[in-house]
Write a protein that holds these residues in place. Sequence first.
Motif, mmCIF file in Angstrom:
data_model
loop_
_atom_site.group_PDB
_atom_site.id
_atom_site.type_symbol
_atom_site.label_atom_id
_atom_site.label_comp_id
_atom_site.label_asym_id
_atom_site.label_seq_id
_atom_site.Cartn_x
_atom_site.Cartn_y
_atom_site.Cartn_z
ATOM 1 N N GLY A 1 -0.670 43.600 -2.857
ATOM 2 C CA GLY A 1 0.342 43.768 -3.891
ATOM 3 C C GLY A 1 1.082 45.081 -3.751
ATOM 4 O O GLY A 1 2.014 45.355 -4.481
ATOM 5 N N LEU B 1 2.761 48.043 -0.762
ATOM 6 C CA LEU B 1 3.751 47.968 0.303
ATOM 7 C C LEU B 1 3.205 47.448 1.630
ATOM 8 O O LEU B 1 3.875 46.711 2.333
ATOM 9 C CB LEU B 1 4.370 49.342 0.530
ATOM 10 C CG LEU B 1 5.586 49.672 -0.316
ATOM 11 C CD1 LEU B 1 5.964 51.124 -0.117
ATOM 12 C CD2 LEU B 1 6.748 48.761 0.034
ATOM 13 N N GLU B 2 2.000 47.852 2.014
ATOM 14 C CA GLU B 2 1.532 47.547 3.362
ATOM 15 C C GLU B 2 1.194 46.075 3.513
ATOM 16 O O GLU B 2 0.440 45.507 2.713
ATOM 17 C CB GLU B 2 0.321 48.393 3.721
ATOM 18 C CG GLU B 2 -0.101 48.234 5.181
ATOM 19 C CD GLU B 2 -1.105 49.270 5.621
ATOM 20 O OE1 GLU B 2 -1.322 50.256 4.876
ATOM 21 O OE2 GLU B 2 -1.684 49.109 6.708
ATOM 22 N N GLN B 3 1.772 45.469 4.540
ATOM 23 C CA GLN B 3 1.552 44.059 4.818
ATOM 24 C C GLN B 3 0.826 43.898 6.143
ATOM 25 O O GLN B 3 1.072 44.644 7.090
ATOM 26 C CB GLN B 3 2.891 43.314 4.852
ATOM 27 C CG GLN B 3 3.633 43.349 3.527
ATOM 28 C CD GLN B 3 4.908 42.548 3.534
ATOM 29 O OE1 GLN B 3 5.080 41.635 4.332
ATOM 30 N NE2 GLN B 3 5.812 42.872 2.631
ATOM 31 N N PHE C 1 -0.020 41.205 9.164
ATOM 32 C CA PHE C 1 0.585 39.996 9.717
ATOM 33 C C PHE C 1 -0.426 39.136 10.461
ATOM 34 O O PHE C 1 -1.322 39.634 11.138
ATOM 35 C CB PHE C 1 1.725 40.365 10.668
ATOM 36 C CG PHE C 1 2.947 40.846 9.951
ATOM 37 C CD1 PHE C 1 3.064 42.166 9.565
ATOM 38 C CD2 PHE C 1 3.980 39.974 9.648
ATOM 39 C CE1 PHE C 1 4.186 42.619 8.887
ATOM 40 C CE2 PHE C 1 5.114 40.412 8.976
ATOM 41 C CZ PHE C 1 5.213 41.737 8.584
#
Lengths: 114, 111
Positions: free
Chosen positions: B96, B98-100, B102
């Motif tokens: 939830g 900023l860091e995503q 993948f």
Amino acid sequence: AQSVTQLDSHVSVSEGTPVLLRCNYSSSYSPSLFWYVQHPNKGLQLLLKYTSAATLVKGINGFEAEFKKSETSFHLTKPSAHMSDAAEYFCVVSIASGTYKYIFGTGTRLKVLA
Amino acid sequence: DAGVTQSPTHLIKTRGQHVTLRCSPISGHKSVSWYQQVLGQGPQFIFQYYEKEERGRGNFPDRFSARQFPNYSSELNVNALLLGDSALYLCASSSGTLEQFFGPGTRLTVL
């Protein structure tokens, strides 16, 4: 609106020489900035991130980047290139508001010559 | 811990067909985002879901839809496939913030 511009689509360096991949950003708000690497037929791996703390950010595999607000830049550097660094690199901007979506640059393909 | 997983790895469809791509986020992550990466370009944002609600949508036609399930996994659906939909579809999860993170992506080829 936010955007990023990667100034070079291709960069070639010799093994053991420095790497510089350039990224300029545009943001109406205080941005967060990231560099990702993508090896062929692989997903995206985070190299480093800037989120308003120290302006010089150290990442994995010897990479680092410096956030320069006055120049709206976030260039990626490495002192000495290794053959395994050959890949596609993406600069990304995001903001800590609303969607938190990532906006990617068009990528820089790094070639490392033996 | 397992990372983000996506299925299938590769998919070949013909024009006009529909496709469903699946994504399982990292355990504990409640947000899933979808991106389309056309060959030679950077990924483009399609959707983001958080706690099963759509949080954002990119500039894609209504043929693209998505949903998130109670276990936070997600599906991306594309109807009436066009040749231009051929791409690598990436899923990213986050807690939830900023860091995503993948996944490896699903390579879709439309013939």
